[in-house]
Design an enzyme around this catalytic site. Structure first.
Site, mmCIF file in Angstrom:
data_model
loop_
_atom_site.group_PDB
_atom_site.id
_atom_site.type_symbol
_atom_site.label_atom_id
_atom_site.label_comp_id
_atom_site.label_asym_id
_atom_site.label_seq_id
_atom_site.Cartn_x
_atom_site.Cartn_y
_atom_site.Cartn_z
ATOM 1 N N ASP A 78 -42.536 35.791 -13.322
ATOM 2 C CA ASP A 78 -43.018 35.580 -14.686
ATOM 3 C C ASP A 78 -41.957 34.936 -15.563
ATOM 4 O O ASP A 78 -42.252 34.053 -16.375
ATOM 5 C CB ASP A 78 -43.402 36.919 -15.318
ATOM 6 C CG ASP A 78 -44.690 37.479 -14.767
ATOM 7 O OD1 ASP A 78 -45.337 36.792 -13.979
ATOM 8 O OD2 ASP A 78 -45.039 38.614 -15.130
ATOM 9 N N HIS A 82 -43.199 38.572 -26.581
ATOM 10 C CA HIS A 82 -43.002 39.657 -25.606
ATOM 11 C C HIS A 82 -41.537 40.007 -25.369
ATOM 12 O O HIS A 82 -41.238 41.099 -24.878
ATOM 13 C CB HIS A 82 -43.631 39.293 -24.264
ATOM 14 C CG HIS A 82 -45.121 39.159 -24.298
ATOM 15 N ND1 HIS A 82 -45.940 40.149 -24.785
ATOM 16 C CD2 HIS A 82 -45.942 38.141 -23.906
ATOM 17 C CE1 HIS A 82 -47.208 39.750 -24.697
ATOM 18 N NE2 HIS A 82 -47.229 38.540 -24.175
ATOM 19 N N GLY A 86 -43.022 38.598 -19.989
ATOM 20 C CA GLY A 86 -44.218 37.798 -20.245
ATOM 21 C C GLY A 86 -43.967 36.367 -20.628
ATOM 22 O O GLY A 86 -44.514 35.883 -21.628
ATOM 23 N N ASP A 103 -52.839 36.100 -30.655
ATOM 24 C CA ASP A 103 -52.714 35.814 -29.223
ATOM 25 C C ASP A 103 -53.610 36.797 -28.468
ATOM 26 O O ASP A 103 -53.871 37.899 -28.935
ATOM 27 C CB ASP A 103 -51.249 36.025 -28.830
ATOM 28 C CG ASP A 103 -50.876 35.466 -27.475
ATOM 29 O OD1 ASP A 103 -51.333 36.030 -26.474
ATOM 30 O OD2 ASP A 103 -50.109 34.479 -27.418
ATOM 31 N N HIS A 109 -52.800 38.364 -25.889
ATOM 32 C CA HIS A 109 -51.939 39.447 -25.420
ATOM 33 C C HIS A 109 -51.323 40.189 -26.608
ATOM 34 O O HIS A 109 -51.008 39.589 -27.635
ATOM 35 C CB HIS A 109 -50.829 38.901 -24.514
ATOM 36 C CG HIS A 109 -51.330 38.237 -23.280
ATOM 37 N ND1 HIS A 109 -51.510 36.864 -23.195
ATOM 38 C CD2 HIS A 109 -51.714 38.735 -22.080
ATOM 39 C CE1 HIS A 109 -51.967 36.550 -21.998
ATOM 40 N NE2 HIS A 109 -52.103 37.667 -21.304
ATOM 41 N N ASP A 156 -54.127 31.280 -26.292
ATOM 42 C CA ASP A 156 -54.780 31.821 -25.097
ATOM 43 C C ASP A 156 -55.961 32.711 -25.457
ATOM 44 O O ASP A 156 -56.683 33.177 -24.571
ATOM 45 C CB ASP A 156 -53.781 32.582 -24.213
ATOM 46 C CG ASP A 156 -52.912 33.555 -24.970
ATOM 47 O OD1 ASP A 156 -53.134 33.720 -26.191
ATOM 48 O OD2 ASP A 156 -52.014 34.150 -24.356
ATOM 49 N N TYR A 177 -52.718 28.367 -22.116
ATOM 50 C CA TYR A 177 -52.452 27.913 -20.751
ATOM 51 C C TYR A 177 -53.452 26.884 -20.237
ATOM 52 O O TYR A 177 -53.419 26.538 -19.063
ATOM 53 C CB TYR A 177 -52.365 29.154 -19.833
ATOM 54 C CG TYR A 177 -51.380 30.138 -20.413
ATOM 55 C CD1 TYR A 177 -50.014 29.862 -20.397
ATOM 56 C CD2 TYR A 177 -51.810 31.282 -21.077
ATOM 57 C CE1 TYR A 177 -49.103 30.721 -20.994
ATOM 58 C CE2 TYR A 177 -50.905 32.140 -21.676
ATOM 59 C CZ TYR A 177 -49.552 31.853 -21.627
ATOM 60 O OH TYR A 177 -48.654 32.698 -22.223
#
Length: 451
Positions: free
Chosen positions: A120, A162, A170, A197, A199, A287, A326
């Site tokens: 990652d 992150h 992340g 986001d 996430h 995302d 992404y």
């Protein structure tokens, strides 16, 4: 034209040089500054890695193609210095990032688990330069806001939410958001951080979990802890002085435009009224758009932009950052559209053909491609109403607007950063293993496209 701007840092000794390319137009209602380093899109995480810095080059070219640069001040920001990065991150961690390279990585292999280096967060050519560039842009933007040089500052290369004080996470190595907020806290009593986001903005939440000087609000996918990063339940509300100054809005797959925008406005308006922020930091991770390779929402670019428009309408000093995203052609469309929103400029739906990367946006060549997938909205109306009710109840626990004594950094923040590292590290070790790599394998690696 180059201008040297004195921007106060610790002890007012920091001098940051910024290259001014264009000037704000006199008819603009709010002064907007745009931060983009010419090299930021030239880094490569790896052929099959979902994070593609090239998306920043695509975004900038699209911004230029629409002529938006003529309506704002454009800066090529200086890199963040070692000392600036260490205002939040541990010295050993920054030293590691500065020294490790793909060529000498075997010499540092024993440090990889300590700093969470993995598939990652890989070691790639120019890693530290990349961190300095995107973090420097966010720090420079915070300086610009604090010095009244702009009402709105944009850094699409930032928003890497992150990263932790002592480790990568992340796809994020340095947390530019925390660094920017730390600077804003020297000049503003209350900072509101908003994250859209897909996430959870765990790194920012963790950094300010025990202070009322920063209120963090994150809208994200939450699946009983199985979706990266596994945090962000509505029960996470802050600690100590920060209790009730942390809000999380956990959502399920398939949420659509109407549901998302309605919930966002309902929640964030109540946050504003209770907290009365003096400055806002908005992370615009793309995302959360429909058809993202790692996402699961059904949100259009217009709906994503509607959240930005709503915050802008308050006319509170605003720092706008990027984040995840992404399917990079859609990331570029989204952030260009939102640049237009921040400039009160309506963009033609057909992409300008003079764009150097025009063919990349086929076959529709539209600013607003269809992003809705044939999938159920797993967020029922009753569930969303329950989330809204819970958030409003939490906000009622706030005992008025925090009144603080201005200082370099809030004392409670300095304490929590120094005293809670071991506790936070132990808590994460008790959690399940980082699942982002697995998610990437499922949703991206098997169908990777070369960019």
């Amino acid at each position: 034209m180059n201008s040297s701007t004195f921007l106060p840092g610790n002890n007012d000794k920091t001098v940051r040089t910024q290259s001014t390319t264009f000037h704000i137009q006199p008819h603009s209602k709010q002064k907007v500054s745009y931060f983009h380093h010419k090299d930021v899109g030239n880094f490569h995480f790896g052929l099959q890695h979902p994070m593609k810095p090239h998306r920043l080059t695509l975004t900038n070219n699209l911004v230029l193609s629409y002529g938006l640069h003529k309506k704002m001040t454009v800066y090529c920001p200086p890199k963040a210095t070692d000392d600036e990065l260490m205002e939040f991150h541990e010295t050993d961690y920054i030293k590691f990032l500065k020294e490790v390279t793909p060529e000498n990585s075997e010499e540092f292999a024993e440090d990889f688990p300590k700093f969470n280096i993995s598939e990652d967060c890989p070691i790639f050519e120019g890693l530290y330069d990349f961190c300095q560039i995107y973090a420097g842009a966010s720090i420079g933007a915070a300086h610009q806001l604090a010095s009244d040089g702009a009402d709105i500052c944009i850094n699409w290369s930032g928003g890497l939410h992150h990263a932790k004080r002592f480790e990568a996470s992340g796809f994020c190595f340095v947390n530019d958001i925390v660094l920017a907020i730390q600077h804003l806290l020297r000049f503003y009593p209350r900072v509101l951080y908003i994250d859209i986001d897909i996430h959870h903005g765990d790194g920012v939440q963790e950094a300010f979990y025990a202070t009322d000087r920063v209120m963090t609000v994150s809208f994200h996918k939450y699946d009983s802890g199985s979706f990266f990063p596994g945090t962000g339940n509505i029960s996470e509300i802050g600690y100590g002085l920060g209790k009730f100054f942390c809000l999380n809005v956990p959502l399920k797959d398939g949420i659509d435009d109407d549901s998302y925008v309605s919930l966002f406005k309902d929640v964030i308006l109540d946050v504003r009224d209770h907290y009365q922020p003096s400055v806002i930091v908005l992370q615009c991770g793309a995302d959360s758009l429909g058809k993202d390779r790692l996402g699961g929402f059904n949100i259009s670019i217009k709906a994503h932009g509607e959240c930005v428009k709503f915050i802008k309408s308050w006319q509170i000093p605003l720092l706008v950052l990027g984040g995840g995203g992404y399917r990079i052609s859609n990331v570029a469309r989204c952030w260009t559209y939102e640049t237009g929103i921040l400039l009160d400029t309506e963009l033609q739906p057909e992409l300008p053909q003079k764009n150097h990367y025009y063919n990349f946006f086929g076959p529709d060549f539209s600013l607003h491609p269809p992003l809705v997938r044939k999938m159920d909205n797993l967020n029922t109306r009753s569930e969303l109403q329950k989330i809204s009710q819970q958030v409003h109840e939490l906000l009622r626990f706030l005992d008025g607007v925090p009144s603080v004594q201005m200082q370099e950094l809030p004392g409670d923040l300095q304490g929590i950063l120094d005293e809670s590292d071991e506790e936070l590290r132990d808590a994460r070790e008790d959690q399940t293993v980082d699942v982002r790599a697995k998610l990437c394998n499922i949703h991206y690696y098997e169908n990777a496209t070369r960019i």
